[in-house]
Design an enzyme around this catalytic site. Structure first.
Site, mmCIF file in Angstrom:
data_model
loop_
_atom_site.group_PDB
_atom_site.id
_atom_site.type_symbol
_atom_site.label_atom_id
_atom_site.label_comp_id
_atom_site.label_asym_id
_atom_site.label_seq_id
_atom_site.Cartn_x
_atom_site.Cartn_y
_atom_site.Cartn_z
ATOM 1 N N LYS A 52 -6.092 -2.803 -8.875
ATOM 2 C CA LYS A 52 -6.743 -2.917 -7.437
ATOM 3 C C LYS A 52 -7.487 -1.540 -7.369
ATOM 4 O O LYS A 52 -8.302 -1.312 -6.697
ATOM 5 C CB LYS A 52 -5.735 -3.327 -6.460
ATOM 6 C CG LYS A 52 -5.578 -4.740 -6.353
ATOM 7 C CD LYS A 52 -4.461 -5.220 -5.764
ATOM 8 C CE LYS A 52 -4.271 -6.822 -5.844
ATOM 9 N NZ LYS A 52 -3.003 -7.072 -5.258
ATOM 10 N N GLN A 96 2.098 -5.202 -1.768
ATOM 11 C CA GLN A 96 2.151 -5.918 -3.026
ATOM 12 C C GLN A 96 3.245 -6.808 -3.039
ATOM 13 O O GLN A 96 4.510 -6.361 -2.648
ATOM 14 C CB GLN A 96 1.904 -4.988 -4.015
ATOM 15 C CG GLN A 96 1.935 -5.815 -5.544
ATOM 16 C CD GLN A 96 0.783 -6.610 -5.591
ATOM 17 O OE1 GLN A 96 -0.151 -6.037 -5.427
ATOM 18 N NE2 GLN A 96 1.113 -7.952 -6.041
ATOM 19 N N ASP A 119 -5.472 -9.318 2.905
ATOM 20 C CA ASP A 119 -4.885 -10.417 2.245
ATOM 21 C C ASP A 119 -5.125 -11.694 2.888
ATOM 22 O O ASP A 119 -4.875 -12.916 2.541
ATOM 23 C CB ASP A 119 -3.483 -10.206 2.128
ATOM 24 C CG ASP A 119 -3.343 -9.547 0.694
ATOM 25 O OD1 ASP A 119 -4.276 -9.963 -0.214
ATOM 26 O OD2 ASP A 119 -2.033 -9.103 0.460
#
Ligand code: NAP
Length: 284
Positions: A52, A96, A119
């Protein structure tokens, strides 16, 4: 023989578009910023976070990494999220998953400012998606919709079957297919006669997490088969849910693993970060 859907090529195109948009925003004085929080030392999470960060660098997005020890407390993690919620140069926050045992992931997601929830896991954004009025889509289902679009695969009126009902893949996937006027069935571990249902699918999406789970007898000839699974086979090799060798000859389109859905997920995260930056700066 099915056409292989090339997720690498489509994701490269999305990243290109993101890079161009970032460059244009920088000219207007706005640099999109993403904070990635990782807790503990899960090796798979470390790889995802590194990828990422690299993707941010390649597209000009500013990124910050917060690597916290596994012993981090819920209070410390929530304090960091609160700090990032108020940080002006950060427009997207990604924590994460999975978090180490003892940390309440749901509470952490709920603490993220929905405007920075790139997200799209926060209840506010989940609700907006349900209503069909959203800014962010969860990255994996959004990436799949982008793949279908890239290959001119229309969803309208099609029988779609999604195997899996997780909050991050199965449920939002079903909703996005529904928004595109698909007729959608969601299957899960309590579904009876699964092959009978999957054989009706013109578009079959598998998000189960078991290698060689989808076999040829479960697939209608000519179906579009989307494999979300990221599993390891008995030799430790990365593979999807679909028995690729069996299914490729009968499907019309199929996503390989690796190189199908996977590369799209990060590309859509970058896109969401740009959307978040624009929203927060009124340039959206
Ligand atoms: P998950 O939370 O474990 O959900 C798995 C789903 O599969 C559940 O809904 C479960 O049903 C269902 N299932 C399990 N066994 C089944 C069976 N025998 N028959 C029918 N359904 C069954 O997993 P996830 O987070 O959605 O991820 C699924 C897979 O996608 C994993 O391999 C993951 O690594 C991969 N993934 C890939 C990406 C990517 O970027 N490519 C992103 C996210 C996830 P119940 O609800 O009844 O338990």
């Amino acid at each position: 023989m099915a056409t292989r859907i090339d997720g690498k090529a489509v994701s490269a195109k999305v990243r290109d578009e993101v890079a161009k948009e970032v460059a244009a925003l920088k000219e207007q004085g706005l640099c999109p910023g993403l904070a990635v929080v990782i807790v503990g030392d899960d090796p798979a999470s470390r790889i995802y976070v590194n990828n990422k960060k690299k993707a941010c660098q390649a597209t000009g997005i500013y990124s910050e990494e917060y690597a916290l020890p596994a012993e981090t407390t819920q209070e410390e993690l929530l304090a960091l999220v609160d700090k990032l919620n108020h940080k002006g140069d950060i427009h997207g926050i990604l924590v994460q998953s999975p978090l180490p045992k003892g940390l309440d992931e749901a509470a952490v997601v709920e603490a993220i400012d929905p405007k920075k929830d790139v997200d799209a896991f926060h209840a506010y954004n989940v609700g907006k998606i349900m209503l069909g009025d959203y800014h962010f889509l969860p990255c994996t289902p959004a990436g799949i919709m982008e793949l279908l679009k890239a290959y001119d695969i229309s969803v309208e009126g099609k029988r779609c079957v999604v195997i899996g009902r997780s909050n991050i893949v199965g449920k939002p996937m079903a909703m996005l297919l529904l928004h595109q006027n698909g007729t959608v069935t969601v299957c899960h571990s309590r579904t009876k006669n699964l092959p009978e249902i999957t054989r009706q699918a013109e578009i079959l999406v598998s998000a189960v997490g078991k290698s060689r789970f989808v076999t040829a007898d479960m697939v209608q000839p000519g179906a579009v088969v989307i494999d979300v699974g990221m599993n390891r086979d008995e030799n430790g090799k990365l593979c999807g849910d679909v028995d690729f060798a069996q299914v490729e000859p009968i499907a019309s389109y199929i996503t390989p693993v690796p190189g199908g859905v996977g590369p799209m997920t990060i590309a859509m995260l970058l896109k969401n970060t740009v959307t978040a930056a624009k929203l927060q700066s009124q340039l959206g």
